[in-house]
Write an enzyme that holds these catalytic residues in place. Sequence first.
Site, PDB file in Angstrom:
ATOM      1  N   CYS A  22      37.090  30.939  17.492  1.00  0.00           N
ATOM      2  CA  CYS A  22      37.422  32.229  18.090  1.00  0.00           C
ATOM      3  C   CYS A  22      37.626  31.952  19.576  1.00  0.00           C
ATOM      4  O   CYS A  22      36.730  31.399  20.226  1.00  0.00           O
ATOM      5  CB  CYS A  22      36.278  33.223  17.889  1.00  0.00           C
ATOM      6  SG  CYS A  22      36.476  34.743  18.848  1.00  0.00           S
ATOM      7  N   TYR A  44      -6.560   1.684   6.700  1.00  0.00           N
ATOM      8  CA  TYR A  44      -5.596   0.680   6.251  1.00  0.00           C
ATOM      9  C   TYR A  44      -5.537  -0.578   7.111  1.00  0.00           C
ATOM     10  O   TYR A  44      -4.792  -1.514   6.783  1.00  0.00           O
ATOM     11  CB  TYR A  44      -4.192   1.286   6.167  1.00  0.00           C
ATOM     12  CG  TYR A  44      -3.656   1.873   7.449  1.00  0.00           C
ATOM     13  CD1 TYR A  44      -3.274   1.069   8.523  1.00  0.00           C
ATOM     14  CD2 TYR A  44      -3.507   3.247   7.598  1.00  0.00           C
ATOM     15  CE1 TYR A  44      -2.779   1.595   9.690  1.00  0.00           C
ATOM     16  CE2 TYR A  44      -2.998   3.791   8.769  1.00  0.00           C
ATOM     17  CZ  TYR A  44      -2.640   2.965   9.807  1.00  0.00           C
ATOM     18  OH  TYR A  44      -2.149   3.496  10.972  1.00  0.00           O
ATOM     19  N   CYS A  84      33.872  37.547  23.076  1.00  0.00           N
ATOM     20  CA  CYS A  84      33.255  37.634  21.741  1.00  0.00           C
ATOM     21  C   CYS A  84      31.738  37.727  21.894  1.00  0.00           C
ATOM     22  O   CYS A  84      31.119  36.858  22.530  1.00  0.00           O
ATOM     23  CB  CYS A  84      33.622  36.402  20.926  1.00  0.00           C
ATOM     24  SG  CYS A  84      32.773  36.313  19.325  1.00  0.00           S
ATOM     25  N   LYS A  91      11.000   3.431   2.737  1.00  0.00           N
ATOM     26  CA  LYS A  91      11.016   4.885   2.630  1.00  0.00           C
ATOM     27  C   LYS A  91      11.708   5.283   1.324  1.00  0.00           C
ATOM     28  O   LYS A  91      12.815   4.827   1.027  1.00  0.00           O
ATOM     29  CB  LYS A  91      11.771   5.505   3.815  1.00  0.00           C
ATOM     30  CG  LYS A  91      11.169   5.169   5.179  1.00  0.00           C
ATOM     31  CD  LYS A  91       9.770   5.701   5.353  1.00  0.00           C
ATOM     32  CE  LYS A  91       9.748   7.196   5.532  1.00  0.00           C
ATOM     33  NZ  LYS A  91      10.231   7.644   6.832  1.00  0.00           N
ATOM     34  N   GLU A 100       0.840  -1.198   0.000  1.00  0.00           N
ATOM     35  CA  GLU A 100       0.000   0.000   0.000  1.00  0.00           C
ATOM     36  C   GLU A 100       0.876   1.248   0.000  1.00  0.00           C
ATOM     37  O   GLU A 100       2.008   1.220   0.489  1.00  0.00           O
ATOM     38  CB  GLU A 100      -0.889   0.021   1.257  1.00  0.00           C
ATOM     39  CG  GLU A 100      -1.788  -1.186   1.403  1.00  0.00           C
ATOM     40  CD  GLU A 100      -2.211  -1.389   2.848  1.00  0.00           C
ATOM     41  OE1 GLU A 100      -2.873  -0.491   3.394  1.00  0.00           O
ATOM     42  OE2 GLU A 100      -1.878  -2.430   3.414  1.00  0.00           O
ATOM     43  N   LYS A 152       2.286   4.581   1.346  1.00  0.00           N
ATOM     44  CA  LYS A 152       2.473   5.098   2.705  1.00  0.00           C
ATOM     45  C   LYS A 152       2.094   6.576   2.703  1.00  0.00           C
ATOM     46  O   LYS A 152       2.866   7.437   2.298  1.00  0.00           O
ATOM     47  CB  LYS A 152       3.913   4.908   3.161  1.00  0.00           C
ATOM     48  CG  LYS A 152       4.146   5.268   4.627  1.00  0.00           C
ATOM     49  CD  LYS A 152       5.566   4.922   5.053  1.00  0.00           C
ATOM     50  CE  LYS A 152       5.780   5.251   6.524  1.00  0.00           C
ATOM     51  NZ  LYS A 152       5.627   6.679   6.816  1.00  0.00           N
ATOM     52  N   CYS A 197      37.766  36.557  13.470  1.00  0.00           N
ATOM     53  CA  CYS A 197      36.368  36.317  13.832  1.00  0.00           C
ATOM     54  C   CYS A 197      35.478  37.379  13.192  1.00  0.00           C
ATOM     55  O   CYS A 197      35.741  38.581  13.333  1.00  0.00           O
ATOM     56  CB  CYS A 197      36.215  36.360  15.350  1.00  0.00           C
ATOM     57  SG  CYS A 197      34.491  36.270  15.902  1.00  0.00           S
ATOM     58  N   CYS A 229      34.048  39.614  16.364  1.00  0.00           N
ATOM     59  CA  CYS A 229      34.890  40.448  17.230  1.00  0.00           C
ATOM     60  C   CYS A 229      36.272  40.733  16.647  1.00  0.00           C
ATOM     61  O   CYS A 229      37.068  41.448  17.271  1.00  0.00           O
ATOM     62  CB  CYS A 229      35.033  39.794  18.606  1.00  0.00           C
ATOM     63  SG  CYS A 229      36.026  38.282  18.577  1.00  0.00           S
ATOM     64  N   ASP A 237       1.493  10.264   3.813  1.00  0.00           N
ATOM     65  CA  ASP A 237       2.222  11.143   4.725  1.00  0.00           C
ATOM     66  C   ASP A 237       1.210  12.005   5.476  1.00  0.00           C
ATOM     67  O   ASP A 237       0.896  13.128   5.086  1.00  0.00           O
ATOM     68  CB  ASP A 237       3.194  12.016   3.933  1.00  0.00           C
ATOM     69  CG  ASP A 237       4.246  12.658   4.835  1.00  0.00           C
ATOM     70  OD1 ASP A 237       4.344  12.252   6.011  1.00  0.00           O
ATOM     71  OD2 ASP A 237       4.960  13.544   4.362  1.00  0.00           O
TER      72      ASP A 237
END
Length: 672
Positions: free
Chosen positions: A423, A223, A428, A311, A114, A116, A405, A408, A118
């Site tokens: 960093c 089902y 910072c 799946k 069958e 599936k 960075c 900073c 969702d």
Amino acid sequence: MNQVEAEKRIETLRSLLEEYGHQYYVLDNPVVSDAEYDRLMQELISLEKQYPDLVTDDSPSMRVGGKPLPHFEKVQHEVPMLSLSNAFNEQELRDFDRRIRQGLEKDHVSYSCELKIDGLAVSLTYEKGKFVRGATRGDGTIGEDITNNLKTVRSIPMRLKETVDLEVRGEAFMPKASFESLNSAKKEAGEEPFANPRNAAAGSLRQLDPKIAAKRNLDIFLYAIGQIKEVKIDSHTEALNYLSKLGFKTNREQKHCGSIEEVLDYIQSWQEKRADLNYDIDGIVIKVDVLKQQERLGFTAKSPRWAIAYKFPAEEVITKLEGIELSIGRTGVVTPTALLSPVTVAGTVVKRASLHNEDLIRQKDIKIGDTVVIKKAGDIIPEVVNVLTDQRTGEEIEFTMPTNCPECESDLVRLEGEVALRCINPKCPAQIREGLIHFVSRNAMNIDGLGEKVIAQLFDKGLVRDVADLYQLNREDLLNLERMGEKSVDNLLNAVEASKENSLERLLFGLGIRFVGAKAAKTLAAHFEIIDELQKATEEELTAINEIGEKMANSIVRYFSKPEVTQLITELQRLGVNTSYKGVKRAEQTVTDSFFADKTVVLTGKLEQLTREEAKTKLEELGAKVTGSVSKNTDLVIAGEAAGSKLDKAEKLGIEVWDEQRLVDEFKNVEQ
């Protein structure tokens, strides 16, 4: 019209509307116009208003939605609604077929296949042919009563064509056209649209006001039969045919397959044409068809051995990588993120995808301006699969990680043995902001209402600079923030106040000490009991504790040696934040007669009735040792939904497996 005449007319109208509805919503074969159907429905509603004592719960008029509910009641499933194990490729399906044939020895095996759907799994209960209750799957054992909402789904019959007692299972879903119409309306109203039809269906069925669900145009496919009395059915295919005979809507694309080869052909055909359906599917469900064979094969702790869900591979789409953005985490790690031309993947619009680190960018040869293939790992997390190098124009730009960075401007460093750039400036702004977000998170201090956006606003306005500032928030300052009304502010301040009572382990985890996760924080809190003792601990004292290694011990000592940390702890104590352990101390435990005493337990999968932390805490209080991996030394595995490889390993090693309900029941027995 007197009451006797009204009763006869009402019954006639109900019969007509039920038949017309069945033809339209179940058989897709309308026999009267919409105008005629609406006219008859209005006549029925009018008569029922005039004679309210003639109204019944199974009347077609109930589909318009009743009064709003204050909350959903819990419903226990007499027969558990177990989840299915998954297969992701042909070999896993062939392994499933081999296990089935071995289990049934020389019997011929056939399968029912069958689509599936969702959507949202639900249970419907009928007594003497009348619909009396509908519930969500929940954790498989306990769901929520959503009867009034399910009555609004017009393909669910209110009365069956036979007066049978039965419970059936199905998948409620939102057709694609309904989803598009709903999202258009939400956008026009300035509301956030639903991410995908599944979320929309689940959200609709969990509305406390059934009138909202009634407007959402949901549908359902039945089902399976959960329970039935006095009706003999020999196969799953026969069960589906019987459901159709009763008036239920079943999926016409179901197919009986005599071999695994036929199953694989069926899967291949639907992988190619799934987009043509007017509803979403995410795979194929394969079941052993003969019910007696299903009984012989039985169940594992979480799923039937006689069924599996294949799946479909994650959907891959092509888009343009327009740029790369850098973000700084609370530990200073620099993470690059791909900025993409918006594209729909697995039902949601994707604009960003993590690139993890510089090495991955080099490995996949990713450049700004590239045409890339993306997918959602596990249909959740967007990732760049590969680059379509043959579509390069020569205008693509090589990406180079910065040396400073982006927040900073401090130097970025790569620590020995790590692939990530960091960093290491403790001041910072990005690290401080992310540290605040971590401190208030669920597994740390769990301060509801202080989400990322609120923290960002507080930080940007200079209202918080460290975690102690959270306990000095001013009500007026909070009211000046975006989308913060009086009720939201009151709830937030109450949550901040309540967090002061947390046990020490939450505070330790929230402080973000490097290498100290939630489990180590609990171990440290239980051992030292008050933070003052932990602050004085040496590396030798720390490594003497089971599960505390040299690396962690060194990090803890270095953290508490900083003057600013000592000042922060003192300030938190002054503000009334608890710094003591509130759990059961080893010396106080009397668990020698507990079933769990001295047992090694592993928690895996998603728990519904307990959080993972609640289950772990209770098990440890009862003398168990909770670990993260399954081995020959494991005594017990608690398997929630989608348990995965840990459950498989436990079954191979012959380790005892419980589901969540059995664990909850055992906890209750201990308390009695």
